[in-house]
Design an enzyme around this catalytic site. Structure first.
Site, PDB file in Angstrom:
ATOM      1  N   CYS A  69      -6.142  -5.943  -5.388  1.00  0.00           N
ATOM      2  CA  CYS A  69      -6.203  -4.517  -5.081  1.00  0.00           C
ATOM      3  C   CYS A  69      -6.408  -4.387  -3.577  1.00  0.00           C
ATOM      4  CB  CYS A  69      -7.365  -3.875  -5.833  1.00  0.00           C
ATOM      5  SG  CYS A  69      -7.549  -2.121  -5.480  1.00  0.00           S
ATOM      6  N   CYS A 175       0.072  -1.894  -1.839  1.00  0.00           N
ATOM      7  CA  CYS A 175      -0.686  -1.530  -3.047  1.00  0.00           C
ATOM      8  C   CYS A 175      -0.018  -2.278  -4.192  1.00  0.00           C
ATOM      9  CB  CYS A 175      -0.632  -0.023  -3.281  1.00  0.00           C
ATOM     10  SG  CYS A 175      -1.269   0.479  -4.900  1.00  0.00           S
TER      11      CYS A 175
HETATM   12  N1  DGL Z   1      -3.468  -1.346  -6.963  1.00  0.00           N
HETATM   13  C1  DGL Z   1      -4.450  -0.939  -6.018  1.00  0.00           C
HETATM   14  C2  DGL Z   1      -4.135  -1.327  -4.597  1.00  0.00           C
HETATM   15  O1  DGL Z   1      -3.539  -2.376  -4.402  1.00  0.00           O
HETATM   16  C3  DGL Z   1      -5.154   0.379  -6.244  1.00  0.00           C
HETATM   17  C4  DGL Z   1      -4.336   1.573  -6.545  1.00  0.00           C
HETATM   18  C5  DGL Z   1      -5.191   2.716  -6.994  1.00  0.00           C
HETATM   19  O2  DGL Z   1      -6.072   2.514  -7.839  1.00  0.00           O
HETATM   20  O3  DGL Z   1      -4.986   3.832  -6.472  1.00  0.00           O
HETATM   21  O4  DGL Z   1      -4.472  -0.665  -3.665  1.00  0.00           O
END
Ligand code: DGL
Length: 217
Positions: A69, A175
């Site tokens: 994340c 993301c």
């Molecule tokens: N998948 C996550 C990232 O890489 C978080 C996305 C989210 O929860 O808004 O930032």
């Protein structure tokens, strides 16, 4: 070896799948915070309170954790590393690689508002992208759109088309949710821009950490 992979929701699952494919003999345990996803517009304090108990619990079960994340990694990796002794591997936007690969001097970073506002992301730009124009299209609703399986191609197309027309020749997926629409973004970019995401770099780092765990110096 037991490898934990964490994300707010389904983004990190694509990373977990890539890790399992690269390391078929190891056990990959995927954990997500489905109750509180998306994290992308939450403050780092809010996210810390949500993530800490989840990672503490996961740390008991695994040898190493991939924080799949960008939002958590760019805002909280240092305090999390202080709180959790299990090695944590972070994921963050590939600003350095993008800056190295651009010919036009223009790159685009697709990421959540919290990632884009983080000190770490600012540091990445200051350190590696001096003299490079960094476009940041508004992707604030993309993780929710992907999470709820309501991806609107037209909406994605508008953002990607705009950065390509502005001259970006590298697009960074900052993301992990966006990995699920990588093929769509690549198709829209249509050879005008290369699309980067860090799964393979993270797997290389994971292999280095596993080696250190197996053969401590
Ligand atoms: N998948 C996550 C990232 O890489 C978080 C996305 C989210 O929860 O808004 O930032």
């Amino acid at each position: 070896m037991k490898i934990g992979v964490f994300d707010s929701g389904m983004g990190g699952k694509s990373v977990a799948n890539a890790i399992q494919k690269a390391l078929p003999a190891d056990e990959v345990i995927y954990v997500s915070d489905d109750k509180n996803v998306p994290y992308g517009s939450k403050t780092s304090d809010e996210i810390y309170k949500l993530v800490l108990p989840i990672l503490k619990d996961l740390a008991i079960k695994v040898d190493v954790i991939v924080v799949a994340c960008n939002t958590v990694s760019t805002t909280l990796i240092n305090p999390l590393r202080e709180a959790i002794k299990t090695p944590l591997i972070a994921m963050e936007p590939m600003v350095k690689s993008a800056a190295e690969q651009t010919d036009s001097g223009i790159i685009a970073v697709c990421a959540t508002p919290t990632t884009l506002a983080s000190k770490r992301y600012q540091w990445l730009k200051d350190s590696y992208a001096e003299g490079v124009t960094v476009l940041q299209p508004d992707c604030s609703d993309w993780s929710q759109m992907i999470e709820s399986d309501t991806v609107n191609r037209q909406h994605v197309q508008e953002r990607i088309e705009a950065v390509c027309q502005a001259g970006a020749d590298v697009i960074v997926l900052g993301c992990t949710h966006y990995h699920w629409i990588e093929a769509m973004i690549t198709e829209i970019a249509d050879d005008r821009a290369k699309v980067l995401q860090p799964e393979q770099a993270v797997i290389r780092q994971l292999k280095r950490v596993i080696k250190e765990i197996e053969q401590p110096a």
